[in-house]
Design an enzyme around this catalytic site. Structure first.
Site, PDB file in Angstrom:
ATOM      1  N   THR A  82       0.868  -1.186   0.000  1.00 48.43           N
ATOM      2  CA  THR A  82       0.000   0.000   0.000  1.00 48.43           C
ATOM      3  C   THR A  82       0.905   1.237   0.000  1.00 48.43           C
ATOM      4  O   THR A  82       1.351   1.655  -1.053  1.00 48.43           O
ATOM      5  CB  THR A  82      -0.966   0.014   1.202  1.00 48.43           C
ATOM      6  OG1 THR A  82      -0.233  -0.172   2.405  1.00 48.43           O
ATOM      7  CG2 THR A  82      -2.002  -1.087   1.071  1.00 48.43           C
TER       8      THR A  82
ATOM      9  N   LYS B 237       3.749  -6.927   3.974  1.00 49.86           N
ATOM     10  CA  LYS B 237       3.458  -5.530   3.640  1.00 49.86           C
ATOM     11  C   LYS B 237       3.069  -4.837   4.930  1.00 49.86           C
ATOM     12  O   LYS B 237       2.574  -5.446   5.873  1.00 49.86           O
ATOM     13  CB  LYS B 237       2.337  -5.414   2.606  1.00 49.86           C
ATOM     14  CG  LYS B 237       0.958  -5.816   3.052  1.00 49.86           C
ATOM     15  CD  LYS B 237       0.090  -4.842   3.812  1.00 49.86           C
ATOM     16  CE  LYS B 237       0.201  -3.414   3.390  1.00 49.86           C
ATOM     17  NZ  LYS B 237      -0.797  -2.577   4.207  1.00 49.86           N
TER      18      LYS B 237
ATOM     19  N   THR C 205      -2.120  -3.448  10.524  1.00 52.08           N
ATOM     20  CA  THR C 205      -2.084  -3.301   9.058  1.00 52.08           C
ATOM     21  C   THR C 205      -0.879  -3.946   8.459  1.00 52.08           C
ATOM     22  O   THR C 205      -0.112  -3.357   7.715  1.00 52.08           O
ATOM     23  CB  THR C 205      -2.135  -1.869   8.554  1.00 52.08           C
ATOM     24  OG1 THR C 205      -3.296  -1.276   9.088  1.00 52.08           O
ATOM     25  CG2 THR C 205      -2.307  -1.826   7.028  1.00 52.08           C
TER      26      THR C 205
ATOM     27  N   GLU D 259       5.834   4.491   7.715  1.00 45.54           N
ATOM     28  CA  GLU D 259       5.423   5.742   7.063  1.00 45.54           C
ATOM     29  C   GLU D 259       6.119   6.968   7.631  1.00 45.54           C
ATOM     30  O   GLU D 259       5.988   7.283   8.808  1.00 45.54           O
ATOM     31  CB  GLU D 259       3.910   5.926   7.206  1.00 45.54           C
ATOM     32  CG  GLU D 259       3.131   5.121   6.196  1.00 45.54           C
ATOM     33  CD  GLU D 259       1.638   5.297   6.348  1.00 45.54           C
ATOM     34  OE1 GLU D 259       1.201   5.980   7.289  1.00 45.54           O
ATOM     35  OE2 GLU D 259       0.907   4.740   5.516  1.00 45.54           O
TER      36      GLU D 259
ATOM     37  N   ASN E  17      -0.398  10.490   6.838  1.00 47.48           N
ATOM     38  CA  ASN E  17      -1.598   9.950   7.456  1.00 47.48           C
ATOM     39  C   ASN E  17      -2.764  10.925   7.459  1.00 47.48           C
ATOM     40  O   ASN E  17      -3.896  10.523   7.694  1.00 47.48           O
ATOM     41  CB  ASN E  17      -1.287   9.454   8.866  1.00 47.48           C
ATOM     42  CG  ASN E  17      -0.554   8.140   8.798  1.00 47.48           C
ATOM     43  OD1 ASN E  17      -1.116   7.153   8.340  1.00 47.48           O
ATOM     44  ND2 ASN E  17       0.701   8.143   9.190  1.00 47.48           N
TER      45      ASN E  17
ATOM     46  N   SER F 136      -7.290  10.445   0.669  1.00 43.24           N
ATOM     47  CA  SER F 136      -7.554  11.317  -0.475  1.00 43.24           C
ATOM     48  C   SER F 136      -6.840  10.796  -1.712  1.00 43.24           C
ATOM     49  O   SER F 136      -6.147   9.801  -1.669  1.00 43.24           O
ATOM     50  CB  SER F 136      -7.119  12.736  -0.159  1.00 43.24           C
ATOM     51  OG  SER F 136      -5.758  12.752   0.171  1.00 43.24           O
TER      52      SER F 136
END
Lengths: 390, 390
Positions: free
Chosen positions: B152, B175, B186, B266, B385, B390
């Site tokens: 992702t 992942k 996740t 991230e 985040n 979006s």
């Protein structure tokens, strides 16, 4: 509009030189009596700063005549020397006000792990106690100076006032914009009242008030080593307050200061009230709301004006509250985005541009309600907190 | 170097059109046997996504012949329709591979609260199962395509491989770059082995391995609704593995993937290993390290290359582990900044410019040790985040 509003209190705020900025950094609130009632609530962090360790001892005596507070250093993890600094601060106040050091509460706020300069504090105490002797020491201006002297990263001083028709008054000041959290984190609050109440009564009222106000402010989930909320009673109004009525007033006062703290949280762009209703227990409601308030993914979404309700439910799912994952409704700013765990109204209908945000979570399990006040997680938060010690 | 490295496995990664980017987004791993051993560990979040609810049922059968994974949508909080989509996905795989849907695990990752397009998935399943029929399906390239299809916000595919001198092999892919947390958040992981072990043995090994690896990765404290770690055994090597030896190898494999996930978290600027030693119990060690890993103030300090050890101790103080606040040592990147709860070496000696950061906390209470791997809290984290949906 300050700690000097109730009869029987004088205050001072001076520059001791502890803050690099050169601003006001030492405050004293003096209870002129006739009563010396007092109650305090301290951080639940097990790593307590030296002023907290000292003040806990003072509270065992149940009598407080003065409280001295400094910004510019937390005096935490500073060992024996740090404790001696706290002790010497109380002694200096006691000497100047001709009271006992055991009647002096001490509060500190600022960076952890660095010694305070006792010479500067002693000089500051001298100046502050000199100011306390002037007639202006019971003025609003004196209260404001004290409120300014306890500010760290706060952008505004925080004060409040409530006068009962019964004839007594409660005033208050607070600082805190950083580690606001369940243990009343990095928050210093001084409340004063001229109601005639003994220390035990003040303690009952204060614990009930902090439980539903400061304890439910959770700006960034971090618990401070220094939090102290103190309530001093002078009895100078001569009016014996009805305890339930006084408690309600104290809750209103604490609620006002709580929302002022939330509005000034470091780098925040949104004030978020997360309310859980129809929970099986009040604890369930508070625990669920707190779990959401601590989700960095939820908080960054709010920063981005993104009504990402999936992140709300993902946080709910980490708790052990009573609920059915497919029996939960979520509304954000009054738009019902999720009903019974499935999408309802389009997320595009939610307007997150106002600073104030409400999240309403209905668990459909009982009748209890609870609210946690929090903030979003922003670039400014990261910036301010990554540069704090520099 | 992938899930196809062990004998008896084929894989495919195709574009089903679920990702807006148009990249690979649907992966299948096919266990060609002779064995169909399997074990899985799922998120502990009580709000579980539909593929997790499905896969938990599959695991009750104890036999897995294929696993299908999609990015581009989490299929969580999508209600009855969402569950039907998961079911139909398993049926489509089963139909094409001539197996039972009850032998097909399903995993999904992406945004919560939006329906997956079943038409696209069905078409993707057709393409993937077609690819599985080619000779190339057992190649490294096929494994790589599968690893790419589950990405992702990951910036790189994550794969691993270990071959035992005993004659068996373990391969894996993972992942996850977002909600990495205690519930394996996740994170989707597929591990394959050709060792001869039954499902019960795989389960013992997998639970021991995840307990000390993925479960101790806590990038941002948020627990996902979709996490799944699955281990499939083909038995194709014909070699009965020694269970303790296999478990050690599996721990090494999982550790490798854990550190790959951490390195790609991230927006992270630092990989932080927080080790607590001389704790009274292993739980104490892990709980203390986890509390520090979840302190936003600690995490922003690390982002700012600020060795703010006071924030470490403040986080330690929120736990109920056995310790004396004035008996704790803290070292950051091998500089002893705090000894017995007081300042030791000057914080200026700590060099926080490297990506890798170690925090060593000595509780002096016992002999147990535990490490949590986390990341700093950065502007990029906030940015990624706040813009995720979006």
């Amino acid at each position: 509009m300050s700690v000097t509003a109730p009869a029987g209190f004088a205050a001072a705020g001076v520059t001791a030189g502890l803050k690099k900025s050169g601003g006001l950094d030492l405050a004293v609130v003096h209870n002129l009596g006739p009563l010396t009632s007092a109650a305090s609530v301290f951080t639940r962090n097990r790593c307590k700063a030296n002023p907290v360790l000292w003040s806990e001892q003072v509270m065992r005596g149940g009598r407080v005549k003065a409280i001295v507070l400094n910004s510019g250093g937390a005096n935490c993890y500073t060992g024996t020397i740090g404790f001696q600094t706290t002790h010497a601060t109380a002694e200096a106040i006691a000497d100047r006000l001709e009271i006992s050091a055991g009647e002096v509460l001490v509060c500190s706020t600022g960076l952890i792990g660095e010694q305070l300069d006792l010479g500067k504090i002693t000089a500051g105490v001298w100046d502050a106690t000199l100011a306390l002797q002037s007639a202006a020491a019971t003025s609003d201006a004196a209260g404001l100076a004290a409120a300014q002297a306890i500010m760290t990263t706060d952008t505004t001083p925080k004060q409040t006032l409530l006068t009962s028709t019964a004839g007594w008054t409660i005033g208050g000041m607070a600082k805190g914009a950083g580690m606001l959290a369940p243990g009343l984190a990095t928050m210093l609050v001084v409340l004063t009242t001229d109601a005639v109440l003994d220390s035990e009564q003040l303690d009952v009222a204060l614990r009930e008030a902090t439980r539903v106000t400061f304890d439910r402010l959770d700006s960034d989930g971090c618990m401070s080593t220094n939090d102290t909320v103190s309530l001093l009673g002078s009895g100078a109004s001569g009016v014996a307050a009805d305890l339930p009525e006084f408690t309600d007033a104290l809750i209103a006062i604490c609620q006002d200061l709580t929302l002022q703290l939330q509005a000034d949280a470091e780098g925040s762009g949104h004030d978020v009230a997360i309310t859980v209703r129809n929970a099986a227990t009040e604890d369930d409601a508070v625990n669920v709301a707190r779990a959401v308030s601590r989700s960095n993914l939820f908080k960054t979404a709010i920063f981005g004006n993104d009504p990402n309700w999936g992140r709300v439910l993902a946080a709910v799912g980490t708790t052990d509250a009573a609920f059915d994952p497919y029996g939960i409704d979520v509304a954000i700013n009054d738009v019902q985005v999720c009903t019974a765990g499935e999408p309802d109204q389009p997320r595009e209908l939610v307007d997150l541009t106002p600073r104030s945000v409400t999240v309403l979570i209905d668990l459909h399990e009982g009748t209890e309600t609870g609210t946690i006040w929090t903030n979003d997680l922003t670039h400014e938060y990261v910036e301010e907190n990554s540069a704090y010690s520099s």
